[in-house]
Design an enzyme around this catalytic site. Structure first.
Site, PDB file in Angstrom:
ATOM      1  CG  HIS A  66      -0.437  -0.038   2.520  1.00  0.00           C
ATOM      2  ND1 HIS A  66       0.380   0.960   2.989  1.00  0.00           N
ATOM      3  CD2 HIS A  66      -0.553  -0.932   3.530  1.00  0.00           C
ATOM      4  CE1 HIS A  66       0.732   0.705   4.232  1.00  0.00           C
ATOM      5  NE2 HIS A  66       0.197  -0.462   4.589  1.00  0.00           N
TER       6      HIS A  66
ATOM      7  CG  HIS B 154       3.981  -1.601   2.373  1.00  0.00           C
ATOM      8  ND1 HIS B 154       2.738  -2.124   2.119  1.00  0.00           N
ATOM      9  CD2 HIS B 154       4.289  -1.940   3.645  1.00  0.00           C
ATOM     10  CE1 HIS B 154       2.312  -2.767   3.200  1.00  0.00           C
ATOM     11  NE2 HIS B 154       3.234  -2.663   4.127  1.00  0.00           N
TER      12      HIS B 154
ATOM     13  CB  CYS C 114      -0.178  -8.308  21.024  1.00  0.00           C
ATOM     14  SG  CYS C 114      -0.997  -7.781  19.509  1.00  0.00           S
TER      15      CYS C 114
ATOM     16  CB  CYS D 141       2.777  -6.792  18.413  1.00  0.00           C
ATOM     17  SG  CYS D 141       1.715  -5.365  18.386  1.00  0.00           S
TER      18      CYS D 141
ATOM     19  CB  CYS E 255      -2.202  -4.876  21.722  1.00  0.00           C
ATOM     20  SG  CYS E 255      -1.186  -4.128  20.443  1.00  0.00           S
TER      21      CYS E 255
ATOM     22  CG  HIS F  39      -2.655  -5.058  16.650  1.00  0.00           C
ATOM     23  ND1 HIS F  39      -1.344  -5.044  17.025  1.00  0.00           N
ATOM     24  CD2 HIS F  39      -2.675  -5.328  15.333  1.00  0.00           C
ATOM     25  CE1 HIS F  39      -0.582  -5.320  15.975  1.00  0.00           C
ATOM     26  NE2 HIS F  39      -1.359  -5.481  14.937  1.00  0.00           N
TER      27      HIS F  39
ATOM     28  CE  LYS G 255      -2.888   2.120  12.514  1.00  0.00           C
ATOM     29  NZ  LYS G 255      -2.684   1.390  13.730  1.00  0.00           N
TER      30      LYS G 255
ATOM     31  CE  LYS H 280      -6.690  -7.475   2.991  1.00  0.00           C
ATOM     32  NZ  LYS H 280      -5.585  -8.382   3.197  1.00  0.00           N
TER      33      LYS H 280
HETATM   34  O1  ME8 Z   1       6.849  -4.136  10.232  1.00  0.00           O
HETATM   35  N1  ME8 Z   1       2.639   5.237   6.449  1.00  0.00           N
HETATM   36  O2  ME8 Z   1       6.487  -5.001   8.146  1.00  0.00           O
HETATM   37  P1  ME8 Z   1       5.211  -4.195   7.641  1.00  0.00           P
HETATM   38  C1  ME8 Z   1       3.941   5.164   6.159  1.00  0.00           C
HETATM   39  N2  ME8 Z   1       8.077  -7.013   8.676  1.00  0.00           N
HETATM   40  N3  ME8 Z   1       4.615   4.005   6.092  1.00  0.00           N
HETATM   41  C2  ME8 Z   1       3.960   2.874   6.340  1.00  0.00           C
HETATM   42  C3  ME8 Z   1       2.596   2.881   6.673  1.00  0.00           C
HETATM   43  C4  ME8 Z   1       1.924   4.142   6.711  1.00  0.00           C
HETATM   44  N4  ME8 Z   1       0.626   4.263   6.970  1.00  0.00           N
HETATM   45  N5  ME8 Z   1       2.208   1.614   6.865  1.00  0.00           N
HETATM   46  C5  ME8 Z   1       3.310   0.832   6.654  1.00  0.00           C
HETATM   47  C6  ME8 Z   1       7.092  -4.938   9.361  1.00  0.00           C
HETATM   48  N6  ME8 Z   1       4.358   1.584   6.322  1.00  0.00           N
HETATM   49  C7  ME8 Z   1       8.238  -5.905   9.536  1.00  0.00           C
HETATM   50  C8  ME8 Z   1       9.525  -5.171   9.262  1.00  0.00           C
HETATM   51  S1  ME8 Z   1      12.173  -5.087   9.071  1.00  0.00           S
HETATM   52  C9  ME8 Z   1      13.454  -6.004   9.613  1.00  0.00           C
HETATM   53  C10 ME8 Z   1      10.751  -5.986   9.465  1.00  0.00           C
HETATM   54  C11 ME8 Z   1       5.690   1.100   5.946  1.00  0.00           C
HETATM   55  O3  ME8 Z   1       4.769  -4.888   6.414  1.00  0.00           O
HETATM   56  C12 ME8 Z   1       6.760   1.651   6.848  1.00  0.00           C
HETATM   57  O4  ME8 Z   1       8.002   1.522   6.218  1.00  0.00           O
HETATM   58  O5  ME8 Z   1       4.240  -4.019   8.734  1.00  0.00           O
HETATM   59  C13 ME8 Z   1       6.682   0.687   8.009  1.00  0.00           C
HETATM   60  O6  ME8 Z   1       7.801   0.767   8.857  1.00  0.00           O
HETATM   61  C14 ME8 Z   1       6.572  -0.607   7.279  1.00  0.00           C
HETATM   62  O7  ME8 Z   1       5.742  -0.292   6.140  1.00  0.00           O
HETATM   63  C15 ME8 Z   1       5.993  -1.751   8.073  1.00  0.00           C
HETATM   64  O8  ME8 Z   1       5.816  -2.803   7.199  1.00  0.00           O
END
Ligand code: ME8
Length: 646
Positions: free
Chosen positions: A18, A21, A126, A129, A143, A146, A295, A298
């Site tokens: 999204h 990311h 949780c 998390c 949590c 969440h 926020k 989905k």
């Molecule tokens: O946390 N605004 O993965 P994740 C800005 N797998 N950036 C956002 C966002 C938003 N609303 N939502 C998500 C994880 N992101 C772990 C990481 S690393 C060793 C392991 C982006 O799929 C942002 O970069 O939940 C956030 O830190 C990341 O997606 C979390 O991705």
């Protein structure tokens, strides 16, 4: 030669890509491209995080195996990035065997060093998390992330002696103030480190969860997903022996959002230290993208899909918007209207017009051949050139410091100045006068030079547009091979080279919601934000005292105040009313945020929470409208916050 190594988080494969990311990955791409044009040798890593409870559960509900599930979603991420102009050097998956080997190698190393021990732990867990919560962190038994009840769990597990590294980490962050940036996040980590750090549970019993990397010293357990995932940053470089590791690890920079600050700001440094790996150079932490509904979720259909945006508005415009709109480190709001507005104003109007006007005049007056500087520069030429120099300087300074919006603002200042220069120099008048033909040459050449520098400066943000511009300006160089030192230099176009006007760079776009678009801006804002009733003309109907008593009025003290982005009226407050409340108030026009901090006000404390421009507001500030002014109701003298008004 300088080196540069940038990483994104590896994304969980339980959700499709999204806008959040996309933002992080585009930022990493922009930084990577910037360092390339500065002449560095770079390495850019992204990938997917595929183990753990969350993924196992998502796979189960899709009725397929975790691996098949991970393959599918990981594939989506991998295919999305190139479509957004993102060029990474490696896409890592935590299910890659090379990664699995490194995780087991590090675990064994740290275990052998006595830094991992076995113990029983009882606590509140949780699933979302994938971690236990400490008493301090739990909010109403839930949590805080969440908002779901935590599960009480007792388990024998392996623990990493993270607490041992607390003092070292504090010392490191204090002596390397730009290690975690912007500063607010460094402060957040340091604040966290003021409390005693607990050891980290790094295993999960395999009988409960088998979708993970087995501990090398106990096959009854798999590795906790964070201990596995964080190691991707070194396994991708072929740690311990890989050449890439030697070359790039010393300059490692991680880019993340604030949601995963703790694992990156605390777990990861401690892990690195325990494993004898040097600390990373920078942790770059950005804020959250929010939609108007708040926020992204989905289930509410509020997820913004980057490929949908790219399909409708173009990947380049989308990249530009994200980097221009968000101040790195702070939250930002996403809306299609804002995107459309930026495309029309900044891209179609400012940049697109400058480029097509400049080239059209070259075609018209010089048969499409770049003219020489044929006269001494006049004041207006030097002023414009000074803007270009300023943009170059800002670009060099701001980009490595994550000030993307500032770099873009300086570039756009230069574009604006060039458009004005055309109007003032009025080449169409010079063309009518044979004596002023030499001056006409200088004017057009000056403009073409500005266009060329702009093309170079926007290349990290909009590589395709940059390539198009350079090609039409007759510059024979691939965007990947641009070097600022040479290609950013004034006057480097070759006179006599042919240019081609071509189609407009950015056609104007219509908003998908035309009705919304046609409303003048303030009206749109009022429609969304103004929930306060209009001033009553006469005294309202009489009410019973009991009804009045139902309204909980309290004294509050404003602790922090900030403008709500894209709203003229709204200000976001944190107010102490005996407890801390976030309140969004429509008082920004008369009360700029800096004048509000420390003020005492009267708050309606028991209003149902509401959302204003996507921001939760829990309470109301009392004010009175007096002619065109708005005045806050304040107590006669300093009063303890929380004091009830009767
Ligand atoms: O946390 N605004 O993965 P994740 C800005 N797998 N950036 C956002 C966002 C938003 N609303 N939502 C998500 C994880 N992101 C772990 C990481 S690393 C060793 C392991 C982006 O799929 C942002 O970069 O939940 C956030 O830190 C990341 O997606 C979390 O991705």
């Amino acid at each position: 030669m300088n080196r540069f190594y940038i990483t994104t988080p590896i994304y969980y494969v339980n959700a499709e890509p999204h806008i959040g990311h996309a933002y992080t990955t585009i930022v990493a791409d922009v930084l990577n491209r910037f360092h390339k044009i500065m002449g560095s040798k770079t390495f850019f890593l992204t990938g997917t995080d595929e183990h753990g409870d969350k993924i196992a559960q998502a796979a189960r509900s899709s009725g397929i195996s975790p691996k098949a599930y991970a393959d599918r979603i990981s594939g989506l991420f991998r295919q999305t990035w190139p479509k957004l102009g993102i060029q990474s050097d490696k896409f890592i998956r935590t299910t890659d065997s090379e990664h699995v080997n490194v995780v087991q190698y590090v675990l064994q190393k740290v275990y052998d060093a006595g830094e991992i021990y076995f113990s029983t732990y009882k606590g509140f867990y949780c699933v979302g998390c994938e971690r236990f919560y400490t008493e301090r962190e739990i909010v109403d038994g839930k949590c805080p992330d969440h908002d779901k009840p935590l599960i009480e769990r007792e388990e024998a597990n392996y623990f990493f002696r993270m607490s041992k590294y607390q003092d070292w980490l504090i010392e490191h962050l204090e002596s390397n103030p730009d290690c975690i940036r912007p500063e607010r996040y460094r402060n957040e980590v340091l604040a966290f480190l003021r409390e005693p750090l607990e050891d980290l549970c790094i295993s999960r019993p395999a009988e409960r969860l088998d979708w993970g990397i087995p501990l090398p010293f106990d096959a009854n357990y798999v590795t906790y997903v964070w201990f596995d995932a964080l190691l991707n940053y070194v396994s991708a470089l072929g740690y311990p022996g890989g050449e890439l590791f030697t070359e790039f690890w010393p300059v490692a920079q991680h880019t993340i959002a604030k949601d995963i600050l703790k694992p990156h700001g605390i777990y990861w440094p401690a892990m690195l230290k325990a494993a004898g790996i040097p600390m990373y150079r920078h942790l770059n932490v950005h804020g959250y993208w929010k939609t108007e509904e708040g926020k992204m979720s989905k289930s509410h259909g509020t997820v913004v899909r980057p490929l949908d945006m790219a399909a409708v508005y173009g990947a380049e415009a989308f990249r530009y918007f994200l980097l221009r709109e968000m101040v790195f480190g702070l939250d930002a709001g996403f809306s299609r209207e804002a995107l459309v507005q930026r495309i029309n104003a900044d891209l179609a109007n400012d940049l697109g017009n400058l480029f097509s006007r400049s080239l059209a005049m070259t075609e018209r007056y010089f048969e499409g051949k770049i003219p020489p500087f044929a006269t001494e520069p006049e004041a207006m030429d030097s002023e414009l050139q000074a803007k270009v120099e300023n943009a170059l300087r800002q670009f060099r300074e701001q980009m490595p410091a994550l000030g993307f919006h500032k770099a873009l603002m300086a570039i756009w200042e230069c574009i604006g100045a060039a458009n004005k220069y055309i109007d003032t120099a009025a080449p169409w008048n010079l063309a009518k006068d044979a004596d002023r033909h030499a001056r006409l040459k200088t004017v057009i050449r000056t403009l073409l030079e500005v266009n060329r520098v702009v093309a170079v400066l926007i290349s990290p943000f909009m590589p395709e547009t940059s390539a198009k511009m350079l090609e039409r300006l007759g510059v024979e160089k691939r965007v990947e091979d641009l070097r600022l030192a040479k290609d950013g230099a004034w006057g480097s176009l070759v006179g006599g080279t042919g240019v081609v006007k071509g189609e407009s760079l950015f056609p104007r776009v219509e908003s998908s919601d035309k009705k919304q678009e046609r409303l003048p801006k303030p009206a749109q804002e009022a429609k969304r934000a103004d929930t306060t009733p209009k001033a009553e003309q006469s005294v309202a109907a009489l009410i019973d005292i009991d009804l009045f008593r139902q309204v909980d009025l309290r004294i509050g003290r404003i602790l922090t105040a900030e403008n709500v982005p894209k709203s003229e009226k709204l200000v976001k407050l944190l107010v102490d009313i005996g407890e801390r409340r976030q309140i969004v108030a429509g008082i920004a026009k008369t009360h700029p945020p800096r004048t509000l901090v420390g003020k005492q006000v009267v708050i309606v404390a028991n209003l149902k929470p509401a959302k204003l421009m996507g921001i939760e507001s829990h309470g109301m500030v009392l004010a009175v409208r007096d002619a065109n002014d708005l005045k806050l109701i304040i107590p006669e003298a300093e009063t303890a916050p929380g004091g009830k008004i009767s």
